[in-house]
Design an enzyme around this catalytic site. Structure first.
Site, PDB file in Angstrom:
ATOM      1  N   ASP A  48      -1.758   5.401  -2.735  1.00  0.00           N
ATOM      2  CA  ASP A  48      -3.101   5.268  -3.715  1.00  0.00           C
ATOM      3  C   ASP A  48      -3.048   4.043  -4.084  1.00  0.00           C
ATOM      4  O   ASP A  48      -4.362   3.482  -4.164  1.00  0.00           O
ATOM      5  CB  ASP A  48      -2.846   6.092  -4.925  1.00  0.00           C
ATOM      6  CG  ASP A  48      -3.978   6.621  -5.748  1.00  0.00           C
ATOM      7  OD1 ASP A  48      -4.840   6.275  -5.662  1.00  0.00           O
ATOM      8  OD2 ASP A  48      -3.679   5.658  -7.080  1.00  0.00           O
ATOM      9  N   GLU A 120      -3.228  10.780   0.892  1.00  0.00           N
ATOM     10  CA  GLU A 120      -1.925   9.635   0.127  1.00  0.00           C
ATOM     11  C   GLU A 120      -0.695   8.952   0.424  1.00  0.00           C
ATOM     12  O   GLU A 120      -0.301   7.694   0.597  1.00  0.00           O
ATOM     13  CB  GLU A 120      -2.565   9.820  -1.338  1.00  0.00           C
ATOM     14  CG  GLU A 120      -3.963   9.606  -1.398  1.00  0.00           C
ATOM     15  CD  GLU A 120      -4.319   9.098  -3.178  1.00  0.00           C
ATOM     16  OE1 GLU A 120      -5.082   8.874  -3.799  1.00  0.00           O
ATOM     17  OE2 GLU A 120      -3.257   9.812  -3.724  1.00  0.00           O
TER      18      GLU A 120
END
Length: 232
Positions: A48, A120
């Site tokens: 992320d 992610e």
């Protein structure tokens, strides 16, 4: 699995275990008594951050005349679960996610949040695997069409995406939208929606569709929380 990932990303992998962990859902880890380092949550945290940094770098260079607020608006949509899940589906990553039997039966493989999280996590795995230049090129190539589409859209400001990015930066908990009432006849209803975070109402909105009402509720929550400069 590794050959498939290499074909998808166009990047070789050296540490095979990293990528197995990146594709392993916490439910599977719990079902098989694995540690927290053997499922995707920690890698998702890293991925992320890598994604936000890379998108920020791309936006900063691509739009030199944009102020911080405008860059933030575009980034909040680009890194939202909605976009990440779409990209994951396009790449064919969903079939590679390792789920517990119960979650598999419940159809969790199709969930937007799981697709986004595993994607992610894979970005985090490539980062740890030392493939940073290759990863930057992959993100730039993959996300640029979405960036340009969002920039050219008359509705660049996606309040729901911005609010979710903000709350997930604080905790894992997401905003929750509830219909609290409707007005008007069946063929011309007005929906009243409230958005809650950690059990508290942080915004309300109304609209002719639930989607519009949710956007207004999120917009009002963003203004209240000072998430970013919001303009009507």
């Amino acid at each position: 699995m590794n050959i498939t990932l290499e074909e998808i990303f166009g990047i070789k992998q050296d540490n095979t275990e990293l990528f197995i962990h990146a594709l392993t859902h916490p439910s599977y880890a719990q079902e098989n008594n694995l540690t927290q380092n053997e499922h995707y949550e920690r890698l998702e945290f890293l991925g992320d951050a890598v994604l936000k940094y890379t998108i920020s770098d791309i936006l900063y260079k691509k739009y030199p005349d944009y102020a911080e607020g405008e860059l933030s608006k575009i980034r909040s949509i680009v890194v939202s679960d909605n976009i990440l899940a779409k990209i994951s589906a396009e790449l064919g990553l969903a079939d590679l996610i390792i789920l517990a039997k119960h979650e598999e039966k419940q159809g969790c493989r199709k969930l937007e949040s799981i697709r986004a999280c595993s994607f992610e996590a894979l970005l985090g795995a490539y980062h740890l695997d030392g493939k940073i230049p290759e990863l930057f090129k992959f993100i730039e190539k993959t996300f640029t069409p979405y960036i340009e589409e969002i920039n050219n859209s008359p509705k660049k400001y996606n309040a729901k995406a911005a609010l979710q990015e903000y709350t997930q930066g604080l905790t894992k908990e997401r905003p929750e939208y509830r219909t609290i009432g409707t007005q008007g006849p069946e063929h011309n209803k007005i929906f009243n929606i409230e958005v809650r975070y950690q059990g508290k109402v942080i915004g309300e909105g109304h609209g002719r569709t639930k989607k519009d009402a949710e956007q207004m509720a999120a917009f009002n929550a963003c203004k209240k929380l000072g998430v970013m400069e919001c303009q009507e």
